[in-house]
Motif scaffolding. Structure first.
Motif, short mmCIF file in Angstrom:
data_model
loop_
_atom_site.label_atom_id
_atom_site.label_comp_id
_atom_site.label_asym_id
_atom_site.label_seq_id
_atom_site.Cartn_x
_atom_site.Cartn_y
_atom_site.Cartn_z
N THR A 1 0.76 -1.36 -0.05
CA THR A 1 0.00 0.06 0.06
C THR A 1 0.77 1.15 -0.09
OG1 THR A 1 -2.14 1.04 0.93
CG2 THR A 1 -0.39 0.15 2.43
N ALA A 2 0.26 2.37 0.24
CA ALA A 2 0.80 3.88 0.23
C ALA A 2 1.12 4.57 1.46
CB ALA A 2 0.23 4.66 -0.90
N PRO A 3 2.00 5.22 1.71
CA PRO A 3 2.54 5.78 2.90
C PRO A 3 1.14 6.61 3.37
CG PRO A 3 4.26 5.90 1.71
CD PRO A 3 3.33 5.34 0.81
N THR A 4 0.33 7.42 2.34
CA THR A 4 -0.72 8.12 2.72
C THR A 4 -1.94 7.47 3.35
OG1 THR A 4 -2.15 10.16 1.51
CG2 THR A 4 -1.74 8.02 0.37
N ALA A 5 -2.12 6.28 2.80
CA ALA A 5 -2.96 5.43 3.57
C ALA A 5 -2.59 5.04 4.74
CB ALA A 5 -3.43 4.35 2.53
N ILE A 6 -1.11 4.69 4.99
CA ILE A 6 -1.00 4.21 6.40
C ILE A 6 -1.27 5.22 7.31
CG2 ILE A 6 1.02 3.68 7.66
CD1 ILE A 6 2.17 2.23 4.96
N ARG A 7 -0.53 6.65 6.82
CA ARG A 7 -0.75 7.83 7.80
C ARG A 7 -2.16 8.03 8.16
NH1 ARG A 7 3.65 9.75 4.42
NH2 ARG A 7 2.04 10.60 3.08
N ALA A 8 -3.06 7.91 7.04
CA ALA A 8 -4.51 8.22 7.51
C ALA A 8 -4.95 7.17 8.49
CB ALA A 8 -5.50 8.29 6.05
N LEU A 9 -4.74 6.06 8.30
CA LEU A 9 -5.34 4.96 9.21
C LEU A 9 -4.92 5.02 10.61
CD1 LEU A 9 -5.65 1.92 6.51
CD2 LEU A 9 -7.26 3.58 7.53
N GLU A 10 -3.53 5.42 10.70
CA GLU A 10 -2.78 5.79 11.83
C GLU A 10 -3.54 6.74 12.59
OE1 GLU A 10 1.38 7.08 11.75
OE2 GLU A 10 1.36 7.38 13.63
N ALA A 11 -3.78 7.82 11.88
CA ALA A 11 -4.58 8.89 12.56
C ALA A 11 -6.01 8.35 13.04
CB ALA A 11 -4.65 10.15 11.45
N ALA A 12 -6.80 7.38 12.32
CA ALA A 12 -7.92 6.99 12.89
C ALA A 12 -7.79 6.36 14.22
CB ALA A 12 -8.50 6.07 11.95
N GLY A 13 -6.55 5.74 14.67
CA GLY A 13 -6.39 5.21 16.06
C GLY A 13 -6.45 3.55 15.82
N LEU A 14 -5.95 3.04 16.97
CA LEU A 14 -5.62 1.78 16.98
C LEU A 14 -7.03 1.08 17.30
CD1 LEU A 14 -2.42 1.10 18.87
CD2 LEU A 14 -2.82 0.78 16.70
N ASN A 15 -8.02 1.63 17.52
CA ASN A 15 -9.41 0.84 17.96
C ASN A 15 -10.00 0.49 16.60
OD1 ASN A 15 -9.56 1.83 20.49
ND2 ASN A 15 -10.74 3.37 20.43
N PHE A 16 -9.52 0.68 15.57
CA PHE A 16 -9.81 0.21 14.12
C PHE A 16 -8.93 -0.96 13.97
CE2 PHE A 16 -11.51 4.63 13.89
CZ PHE A 16 -12.86 4.17 13.48
N VAL A 17 -7.62 -1.15 14.38
CA VAL A 17 -6.91 -2.30 14.02
C VAL A 17 -7.16 -3.36 15.19
CG1 VAL A 17 -4.37 -2.70 13.77
CG2 VAL A 17 -5.19 -0.39 13.47
N ASN A 18 -7.28 -2.98 16.39
CA ASN A 18 -7.02 -3.94 17.41
C ASN A 18 -8.16 -5.30 17.13
OD1 ASN A 18 -4.90 -2.85 18.72
ND2 ASN A 18 -5.99 -1.73 20.08
N PRO A 19 -9.23 -4.79 16.74
CA PRO A 19 -10.25 -6.14 16.49
C PRO A 19 -9.85 -7.24 15.62
CG PRO A 19 -11.38 -4.20 16.43
CD PRO A 19 -9.90 -3.82 16.36
N TYR A 20 -8.92 -7.04 14.83
CA TYR A 20 -8.37 -8.02 13.55
C TYR A 20 -6.95 -8.78 14.11
CZ TYR A 20 -12.01 -5.23 11.86
OH TYR A 20 -13.19 -4.91 11.51
#
Ligand code: WTA
Length: 630
Positions: free
Chosen positions: A339-358
């Motif tokens: 993927t692209a850094p811009t997507a990584i930064r946007a998803l980082e900004a959204a917070g870990l609550n969006f990552v942790n369930p996976y």
């Protein structure tokens, strides 16, 4: 093809590729199906420039992407397609089904008048038929020119005109997050000024109401019913054009980068196998849109050449919410994620609550492409997505290079955040100073050039070979100039520092400052404008426009809105300025040249140290610009 599995082997292979390039690249090409083997491997000069690989060889890339795999992989999934809306049914294609669809659609193209060498424009969202359309063109030897679905009618028409496309393949509409985009309406508008187009083939995606022009427009589904699935692959010369892809430069209109059949096939496949270390039965996901080179090379051609299973995704990373990527990775058990850094930064900004369930436990390799990745984003990606066990390959390359050029090899090269690390075999990077002198040794910085051809190097710019020469081969005679600045650290690792020309990189999209200026200048009340990039937390770079308005009393907010609408109309919403400052003059030298250096500093928020302004025609404008900085 040789697969590199250790750093010692990398160094050996690298040396061999430099000492004996022809032998090396002949070896990488052997495994493919050639209808006729090449007579000579390479003939080149960087002066004309003239670059020919696999001279005399005949092939069809789709036989290598599809037919060649049928004995062993007929029932293997080639693509999992994930729709924009997670509630919609996902679709999958096996190699056999994909082969059949490609052959059928190739027959549709022929039935609608397409012949070898014709240019065909493709303007579609990320639906499986987009892949089918590209491959069907390649099957019959027609040249595809994919235009990113986010471009406006005006941008579409100028690309169609530049290469005299005969057919346009489009959808009725496109779903993008919560939006429904009227693609066919944009095509109709574009075609008002494109007399070369005699047919439009329309795939129904959104069932939006559209107008069909009698004699010109036909439906994909109707046409597919009228043909069978026998379509012999057209024998192509290794140096016949495979596709044109428009990209922005520092001056003028976007140019059509030309790639040819043989070298592009060999190089994209070689880099895919080595950089990602793809293993049989793994699931690969490149999130790029097929409208850009990353999608051409690593959503379509390279994974199919390798017989891989890939995911293609219609939507965006933040819809319905910022967990979409992670959810899709778990759903398909994705092993390699690119993927692209811009997507990584946007998803980082959204917070870990969006990552942790996976779980994300299927992941083995992570990739990054399109712009420099900052250390913080690299670390976040490494820790939270790769769980510190997946190598990150930060791959530097360009539309013009066709495939990855400087990149770690997963699990082989020791990575370092922010560094693309080492050149891949066959790639000879050099750093030069402004005068073109090579800068030797380590711990140095300069302009990045390449001194020897690789199989998928740009061959020309469509319809204007001189432009190709001027853009890439004249600045530093004898070298291909990338337009990027680069640092080589003490260990010989390369770090790309960004463009040194007037090309911006906004959310991984390449946009020329001149293009945005000319769009802004279309506004009736604007006399002149100057556009520069500035650092942006999520997008990498943002667009800052300085504009001079003829109407002194014009409402500023209204003017800004109108400018945004104008840019959206001329280019597309990806090129909309983030900031617009209305000024009464621009800092110009006595010879009338805009001093962008000063504007860049203002845009960066650096208002005290503007450097030498004594050569300016009117130094007072600088004070006004500083006072009004946004
Ligand atoms: C930039 C995309 C730093 C660079 C494949 C290049 C990068 C331009 C990287 C090409 C990277 C691409 N690190 N910068 N890993 N990858 N770039 O043609 O400035 O859309 O010249 O090709 O993107 O963009 P293009």
């Amino acid at each position: 093809m040789s697969r590199i599995t250790s750093i010692e082997q990398y160094h050996q292979e690298y040396k061999r590729s430099i000492d004996h390039p022809e032998e090396f690249w002949a070896e990488q090409a052997e495994q493919f199906v050639w209808k006729k083997k090449w007579d000579r491997v390479l003939d080149w000069n960087f002066i004309d420039p003239k670059i020919n690989w696999y001279i005399g060889g005949k092939l069809n890339i789709t036989e290598n992407c599809l037919d060649r795999h049928l004995p062993a992989r007929a029932d293997q999934i080639a693509y999992y397609w994930e729709p924009n809306d997670p509630a919609e049914k996902a679709v999958q294609f096996t190699y056999k089904q994909l082969h059949e669809q490609v052959c059928k659609f190739a027959n549709v193209l022929k039935k609608n008048g397409a012949k070898k060498g014709d240019r065909i424009c493709i303007y579609m969202p990320m639906v499986p038929e987009l892949v089918i359309a590209l491959l069907a063109c390649a099957r019959i030897g027609a040249i595809h020119s994919v235009v990113f679905g986010g471009f406006s009618a005006s941008a579409l028409s100028s690309r169609i005109q530049d290469s005299d496309c005969k057919i346009v393949i489009a959808t009725d509409g496109a779903y993008r997050a919560a939006k429904d985009i009227p693609m066919k309406e944009l095509v109709d508008e574009a075609l008002e000024v494109c007399p070369s187009v005699s047919k439009v083939i329309v795939l129904e995606r959104t069932q939006t109401k559209i107008k069909m022009v009698a004699g010109r427009d036909v439906f994909w589904n109707d046409e597919m019913k009228k043909v069978n699935s026998d379509c012999a692959a057209e024998p192509m010369d290794a140096e016949d054009m495979l596709f044109i892809l428009y990209t922005s430069g520092s001056t003028g209109k976007p140019k059509g980068v030309v790639h040819t059949c043989g070298g592009y096939m060999v190089y994209t496949h070689y880099t895919f196998e080595n950089v990602f270390q793809y293993r049989d039965n793994e699931v690969f996901w490149c999130t790029a849109d097929i409208g850009w080179i990353t999608g051409h090379s690593y959503c379509v051609y390279a994974p199919l050449l390798a017989g891989a299973t890939s995911v293609i995704f219609e939507g965006v990373p933040t819809y319905p919410d910022a967990s979409r990527f992670w959810q899709v990775i778990d759903k398909y058990k994705v092993n390699i994620f690119y993927t692209a850094p811009t997507a990584i930064r946007a998803l980082e900004a959204a917070g870990l609550n969006f990552v942790n369930p996976y779980q994300l436990d299927s992941l083995r390799v992570l990739g990054s492409v399109g712009e420099p990745i900052n250390e913080e984003a690299w670390n976040w990606y490494n820790k939270n997505i790769g769980k510190e066990k997946c190598p990150i390959v930060d791959t530097w390359w360009q539309t013009e290079t066709g495939g990855m050029m400087i990149s770690p090899i997963a699990g082989v090269t020791l990575t370092k955040p922010g560094f693309a690390t080492l050149p891949l075999p066959g790639i000879q990077p050099v750093l030069v100073d402004e005068k073109g002198n090579e800068i030797f040794g380590n711990g140095v910085e300069g302009n990045l050039c390449i001194k020897f051809p690789w199989p998928s190097i740009i061959r020309s710019t469509y319809g204007d070979h001189e432009r190709c020469k001027q853009n890439y081969f004249v600045t530093y005679p004898g070298l291909y100039f990338t337009g990027d600045g680069c640092r080589r650290d003490e260990n010989g690792y390369y770090r790309i520092t960004g463009r040194v020309d007037d090309v911006m990189n906004v959310s991984g999209h390449r946009i020329g400052t001149a293009e945005v200026e000319s769009a802004i200048n279309m506004h009736a009340d604007i006399v002149e404008s100057a556009v520069v990039a500035y650092p942006h937390d999520i997008k990498g770079q943002g667009i800052y426009a300085f504009v001079i308005c003829t109407k002194k009393n014009k409402d500023k907010d209204a003017l800004r809105k109108e400018i945004l609408a104008e840019v959206t109309k001329v280019i597309g919403s990806i090129a909309k300025p983030d900031k617009i400052q209305i000024v009464s003059g621009l800092p110009k030298t006595r010879s009338g040249k805009i001093m962008r250096r000063i504007l860049r500093k203002v845009a960066e928020g650096e208002l005290t140290n503007l450097g030498d302004t004594s050569t300016l025609l009117d130094p007072a404008v600088v004070d006004e610009i500083k006072a009004g900085a946004l």
